[in-house]
Motif scaffolding. Sequence first.
Motif, mmCIF file in Angstrom:
data_model
loop_
_atom_site.group_PDB
_atom_site.id
_atom_site.type_symbol
_atom_site.label_atom_id
_atom_site.label_comp_id
_atom_site.label_asym_id
_atom_site.label_seq_id
_atom_site.Cartn_x
_atom_site.Cartn_y
_atom_site.Cartn_z
ATOM 1 N N UNK A 98 49.025 38.302 42.008
ATOM 2 C CA UNK A 98 48.046 39.116 42.718
ATOM 3 C C UNK A 98 47.935 40.464 42.004
ATOM 4 N N UNK A 99 46.707 40.876 41.698
ATOM 5 C CA UNK A 99 46.461 42.112 40.972
ATOM 6 C C UNK A 99 45.561 43.021 41.796
ATOM 7 N N UNK A 100 45.909 44.307 41.849
ATOM 8 C CA UNK A 100 45.095 45.286 42.571
ATOM 9 C C UNK A 100 44.682 46.440 41.651
ATOM 10 N N UNK A 101 44.514 46.161 40.379
ATOM 11 C CA UNK A 101 44.112 47.213 39.440
ATOM 12 C C UNK A 101 42.745 47.757 39.819
ATOM 13 N N UNK A 102 42.646 49.081 39.889
ATOM 14 C CA UNK A 102 41.371 49.710 40.232
ATOM 15 C C UNK A 102 40.596 50.067 38.973
ATOM 16 N N UNK A 103 39.285 50.184 39.124
ATOM 17 C CA UNK A 103 38.439 50.666 38.048
ATOM 18 C C UNK A 103 38.157 49.666 36.940
ATOM 19 N N UNK A 104 38.360 48.384 37.197
ATOM 20 C CA UNK A 104 38.062 47.389 36.168
ATOM 21 C C UNK A 104 36.553 47.160 36.083
ATOM 22 N N UNK A 105 36.048 47.081 34.886
ATOM 23 C CA UNK A 105 34.622 46.796 34.691
ATOM 24 C C UNK A 105 34.392 45.290 34.835
ATOM 25 N N UNK A 106 33.127 44.911 34.899
ATOM 26 C CA UNK A 106 32.786 43.484 34.967
ATOM 27 C C UNK A 106 33.332 42.762 33.743
ATOM 28 N N UNK A 107 33.256 43.402 32.586
ATOM 29 C CA UNK A 107 33.771 42.794 31.358
ATOM 30 C C UNK A 107 35.297 42.632 31.421
ATOM 31 N N UNK A 108 35.996 43.605 32.004
ATOM 32 C CA UNK A 108 37.448 43.499 32.166
ATOM 33 C C UNK A 108 37.810 42.285 33.015
ATOM 34 N N UNK A 109 37.043 42.041 34.068
ATOM 35 C CA UNK A 109 37.318 40.899 34.946
ATOM 36 C C UNK A 109 37.162 39.586 34.191
ATOM 37 N N UNK A 110 36.144 39.498 33.342
ATOM 38 C CA UNK A 110 35.922 38.294 32.546
ATOM 39 C C UNK A 110 37.037 38.141 31.507
ATOM 40 N N UNK A 111 37.359 39.229 30.823
ATOM 41 C CA UNK A 111 38.382 39.207 29.771
ATOM 42 C C UNK A 111 39.754 38.832 30.327
ATOM 43 N N UNK A 112 40.095 39.358 31.498
ATOM 44 C CA UNK A 112 41.414 39.098 32.083
ATOM 45 C C UNK A 112 41.505 37.697 32.684
ATOM 46 N N UNK A 113 40.362 37.005 32.802
ATOM 47 C CA UNK A 113 40.325 35.594 33.194
ATOM 48 C C UNK A 113 41.046 35.299 34.513
ATOM 49 N N UNK A 114 40.785 36.117 35.531
ATOM 50 C CA UNK A 114 41.356 35.850 36.850
ATOM 51 C C UNK A 114 40.788 34.536 37.377
ATOM 52 N N UNK A 115 41.594 33.780 38.097
ATOM 53 C CA UNK A 115 41.102 32.547 38.713
ATOM 54 C C UNK A 115 40.162 32.878 39.868
ATOM 55 N N UNK A 116 40.565 33.850 40.692
ATOM 56 C CA UNK A 116 39.786 34.224 41.870
ATOM 57 C C UNK A 116 39.630 35.741 41.957
ATOM 58 N N UNK A 117 38.571 36.161 42.618
ATOM 59 C CA UNK A 117 38.368 37.569 42.948
ATOM 60 C C UNK A 117 38.120 37.692 44.442
ATOM 61 N N UNK A 118 38.710 38.702 45.048
ATOM 62 C CA UNK A 118 38.328 39.129 46.394
ATOM 63 C C UNK A 118 37.625 40.454 46.176
ATOM 64 N N UNK A 119 36.329 40.501 46.474
ATOM 65 C CA UNK A 119 35.521 41.642 46.067
ATOM 66 C C UNK A 119 34.571 42.087 47.161
ATOM 67 N N UNK A 120 34.147 43.340 47.062
ATOM 68 C CA UNK A 120 33.110 43.862 47.947
ATOM 69 C C UNK A 120 31.725 43.580 47.371
#
Length: 156
Positions: free
Chosen positions: A57-79
Amino acid sequence: GGVALETLHGLHREWAPTASQDRQFARHVVAPTVHIDVLPAMTGVSRFGQTEEAWSYWKDEGLSAQDLVTRDFTYLLSANKTVEGYKLARMVEGFYKLKIQRGRLLPVYVAAVTAPQVFIHINKNAAKMVHSELQPFYVPKDIVGYLGFQLSSMEV
């Protein structure tokens, strides 16, 4: 947020058995990673809800959309309802606002209005492990019981 995390755990248990036979999805099935955005973290996602031992589980703040793709998370819980590189799986309702309404028995009453607040996304590559078509739907948040207000829903 807490309801969204619980819903996500249930979805994974539903999807994992069919995907576990495919080596391509092994990492996403055995050791999924979840990024938890600020809003879900503030609305109930806590260590107590992080019940799956093999998950990260990761709670890193301030990640860009590209960071989310690059880090290859399986799931996102997002606003956010849409996130590049991810597919929307579920929308979880939560408190949106209080609304004063006119009533029949009482001249005025307060109603709690809900709306989609937290969005569960699955990585587009991992979404291929879900053999059924993903159709996002609402997971209603029943807040009537502990607020004591009439509940109404808002269109998105």
